[in-house]
Scaffold this motif. Structure first.
Motif, PDB file in Angstrom:
ATOM      1  N   VAL A  43       0.827  -1.200   0.000  1.00  0.00           N
ATOM      2  CA  VAL A  43       0.000   0.000   0.000  1.00  0.00           C
ATOM      3  C   VAL A  43       0.867   1.257   0.000  1.00  0.00           C
ATOM      4  N   SER A  44       1.961   1.234   0.748  1.00  0.00           N
ATOM      5  CA  SER A  44       2.854   2.388   0.800  1.00  0.00           C
ATOM      6  C   SER A  44       3.422   2.705  -0.580  1.00  0.00           C
ATOM      7  N   ALA A  45       3.888   1.670  -1.281  1.00  0.00           N
ATOM      8  CA  ALA A  45       4.459   1.863  -2.614  1.00  0.00           C
ATOM      9  C   ALA A  45       3.403   2.314  -3.621  1.00  0.00           C
ATOM     10  N   LEU A  46       2.225   1.706  -3.568  1.00  0.00           N
ATOM     11  CA  LEU A  46       1.150   2.073  -4.488  1.00  0.00           C
ATOM     12  C   LEU A  46       0.668   3.499  -4.240  1.00  0.00           C
ATOM     13  N   GLU A  47       0.617   3.881  -2.973  1.00  0.00           N
ATOM     14  CA  GLU A  47       0.244   5.265  -2.638  1.00  0.00           C
ATOM     15  C   GLU A  47       1.259   6.241  -3.210  1.00  0.00           C
ATOM     16  N   ALA A  48       2.529   5.929  -3.025  1.00  0.00           N
ATOM     17  CA  ALA A  48       3.603   6.809  -3.480  1.00  0.00           C
ATOM     18  C   ALA A  48       3.559   7.014  -4.993  1.00  0.00           C
ATOM     19  N   MET A  49       3.099   5.993  -5.721  1.00  0.00           N
ATOM     20  CA  MET A  49       3.025   6.079  -7.179  1.00  0.00           C
ATOM     21  C   MET A  49       1.678   6.603  -7.677  1.00  0.00           C
ATOM     22  N   GLY A  50       0.786   6.934  -6.747  1.00  0.00           N
ATOM     23  CA  GLY A  50      -0.509   7.481  -7.117  1.00  0.00           C
ATOM     24  C   GLY A  50      -1.463   6.454  -7.699  1.00  0.00           C
ATOM     25  N   ILE A  51      -1.226   5.190  -7.374  1.00  0.00           N
ATOM     26  CA  ILE A  51      -2.064   4.117  -7.923  1.00  0.00           C
ATOM     27  C   ILE A  51      -3.293   3.874  -7.075  1.00  0.00           C
ATOM     28  N   VAL A  52      -3.177   4.022  -5.757  1.00  0.00           N
ATOM     29  CA  VAL A  52      -4.314   3.804  -4.866  1.00  0.00           C
ATOM     30  C   VAL A  52      -4.498   4.987  -3.938  1.00  0.00           C
ATOM     31  N   ASN A  53      -5.719   5.118  -3.456  1.00  0.00           N
ATOM     32  CA  ASN A  53      -6.063   6.091  -2.426  1.00  0.00           C
ATOM     33  C   ASN A  53      -6.850   5.372  -1.342  1.00  0.00           C
ATOM     34  N   GLY A  54      -6.908   5.979  -0.184  1.00  0.00           N
ATOM     35  CA  GLY A  54      -7.722   5.413   0.880  1.00  0.00           C
ATOM     36  C   GLY A  54      -9.172   5.830   0.736  1.00  0.00           C
ATOM     37  N   LYS A  55     -10.040   5.162   1.495  1.00  0.00           N
ATOM     38  CA  LYS A  55     -11.439   5.573   1.534  1.00  0.00           C
ATOM     39  C   LYS A  55     -11.569   6.900   2.297  1.00  0.00           C
ATOM     40  N   THR A  56     -10.670   7.086   3.291  1.00  0.00           N
ATOM     41  CA  THR A  56     -10.565   8.348   4.027  1.00  0.00           C
ATOM     42  C   THR A  56      -9.073   8.634   4.193  1.00  0.00           C
ATOM     43  N   ALA A  57      -8.747   9.673   4.905  1.00  0.00           N
ATOM     44  CA  ALA A  57      -7.342  10.036   5.111  1.00  0.00           C
ATOM     45  C   ALA A  57      -6.592   8.991   5.925  1.00  0.00           C
ATOM     46  N   THR A  58      -7.317   8.235   6.737  1.00  0.00           N
ATOM     47  CA  THR A  58      -6.646   7.267   7.602  1.00  0.00           C
ATOM     48  C   THR A  58      -7.136   5.836   7.416  1.00  0.00           C
ATOM     49  N   SER A  59      -8.052   5.618   6.469  1.00  0.00           N
ATOM     50  CA  SER A  59      -8.595   4.269   6.260  1.00  0.00           C
ATOM     51  C   SER A  59      -8.512   3.875   4.788  1.00  0.00           C
ATOM     52  N   PHE A  60      -7.882   2.749   4.524  1.00  0.00           N
ATOM     53  CA  PHE A  60      -7.772   2.252   3.161  1.00  0.00           C
ATOM     54  C   PHE A  60      -9.032   1.500   2.740  1.00  0.00           C
ATOM     55  N   GLY A  61      -9.792   1.049   3.732  1.00  0.00           N
ATOM     56  CA  GLY A  61     -10.958   0.213   3.421  1.00  0.00           C
ATOM     57  C   GLY A  61     -10.509  -1.198   3.108  1.00  0.00           C
ATOM     58  N   SER A  62      -9.531  -1.655   3.866  1.00  0.00           N
ATOM     59  CA  SER A  62      -8.870  -2.928   3.574  1.00  0.00           C
ATOM     60  C   SER A  62      -9.815  -4.100   3.428  1.00  0.00           C
ATOM     61  N   ASN A  63     -10.795  -4.194   4.288  1.00  0.00           N
ATOM     62  CA  ASN A  63     -11.686  -5.355   4.285  1.00  0.00           C
ATOM     63  C   ASN A  63     -12.937  -5.167   3.432  1.00  0.00           C
ATOM     64  N   ASP A  64     -13.041  -4.032   2.760  1.00  0.00           N
ATOM     65  CA  ASP A  64     -14.165  -3.813   1.845  1.00  0.00           C
ATOM     66  C   ASP A  64     -13.916  -4.575   0.545  1.00  0.00           C
ATOM     67  N   THR A  65     -14.978  -5.113  -0.025  1.00  0.00           N
ATOM     68  CA  THR A  65     -14.828  -5.722  -1.340  1.00  0.00           C
ATOM     69  C   THR A  65     -14.612  -4.610  -2.368  1.00  0.00           C
ATOM     70  N   ILE A  66     -13.956  -4.956  -3.471  1.00  0.00           N
ATOM     71  CA  ILE A  66     -13.665  -3.955  -4.482  1.00  0.00           C
ATOM     72  C   ILE A  66     -14.629  -4.096  -5.658  1.00  0.00           C
ATOM     73  N   THR A  67     -15.021  -2.984  -6.226  1.00  0.00           N
ATOM     74  CA  THR A  67     -15.882  -3.015  -7.400  1.00  0.00           C
ATOM     75  C   THR A  67     -15.014  -3.022  -8.664  1.00  0.00           C
ATOM     76  N   ARG A  68     -15.636  -3.383  -9.772  1.00  0.00           N
ATOM     77  CA  ARG A  68     -14.910  -3.403 -11.041  1.00  0.00           C
ATOM     78  C   ARG A  68     -14.470  -1.989 -11.441  1.00  0.00           C
ATOM     79  N   GLY A  69     -15.286  -0.998 -11.107  1.00  0.00           N
ATOM     80  CA  GLY A  69     -14.923   0.374 -11.410  1.00  0.00           C
ATOM     81  C   GLY A  69     -13.720   0.838 -10.606  1.00  0.00           C
ATOM     82  N   GLU A  70     -13.685   0.478  -9.329  1.00  0.00           N
ATOM     83  CA  GLU A  70     -12.547   0.850  -8.480  1.00  0.00           C
ATOM     84  C   GLU A  70     -11.257   0.237  -9.012  1.00  0.00           C
TER      85      GLU A  70
END
Length: 220
Positions: free
Chosen positions: A115-142
């Motif tokens: 997650v740290s590397a993907l964040e640094a490259m602008g590939i992923v964002n969190g659901k909030t400033a402090t939560s990635f939403g780790s246990n949420d299922t992912i949609t095809r759009g996301e």
């Protein structure tokens, strides 16, 4: 007397034809069941459709994908955001040197570097400033958004898209257009990408395989 005779003939006809109808219906129903891969010592999964075994084998050998357990890939099951992050990290070459540790509080230790590397490259964002939403299922759009960032500069331009997806709208449109233009996906149907539908492990695996294949062709 004539009525009795007609009933007798009808009964005999149904007795002869009904088993055939049942047999034929069962055969047609069975034909919709996928032919599953035959597990081997090298490929242990028994829930992967045979037509996709070769592609999943490649990802499995690369350690990009693992099964849910020793003999199940989890083909039709949904996948969590954190697992997608780890798989993307493993499938896309990237450096971790000087990467700042993520501030997302819900990222398990096994995925902190990813997650740290993907964040640094602008590939992923969190659901909030402090939560990635780790246990949420992912949609095809996301996932389309993540993939378009992970393979930016490699995918074809969005204006080359030829699809008729009615749900390729808003912030997802450009990403979906790029994936379809690059022949990474043809959607769930001619009119639906499935933008807001939960992504399955099987769908993700095929998209990752297609992304890697397209990237290698572009590099060569």
């Amino acid at each position: 007397m004539k009525m009795v005779k007609k009933k007798t003939i009808l009964t005999m006809f149904l007795s002869a034809v009904f088993p055939f109808i049942l047999l034929n219906s069962s055969a047609q129903a069975a034909s919709f069941d996928p032919v599953l891969a035959e597990p081997t010592e090298r490929f242990p999964f028994h829930d992967v459709p045979a037509e996709y075994q070769e592609r999943i084998q490649v990802l499995y050998d690369q350690n990009v994908f693992e099964g849910l357990n020793k003999d199940q890939f989890g083909w039709s099951l949904p996948i969590k955001r954190i697992d997608v992050a780890v798989i993307l990290y493993q499938s896309v070459p990237m450096t971790t040197e000087g990467v700042k540790k993520t501030e997302m509080k819900d990222v398990p230790e096994r995925a902190v570097m990813a997650v740290s590397a993907l964040e640094a490259m602008g590939i992923v964002n969190g659901k909030t400033a402090t939560s990635f939403g780790s246990n949420d299922t992912i949609t095809r759009g996301e996932f389309a958004l993540m993939a378009s960032q992970a393979y930016r500069g490699t995918l074809r331009s969005a204006d080359q898209a030829t699809h008729t997806f009615l749900d390729a709208t808003g912030r997802y449109k450009t990403a979906i257009d790029q994936l379809q233009a690059s022949n990474i996906t043809q959607g769930r149907s001619e009119s639906e990408f499935g933008t807001f539908k939960v992504m399955t492990r099987g769908e993700l695996a095929l998209l990752i395989y297609n992304l890697q294949t397209f990237s290698h062709k572009t590099d060569n």
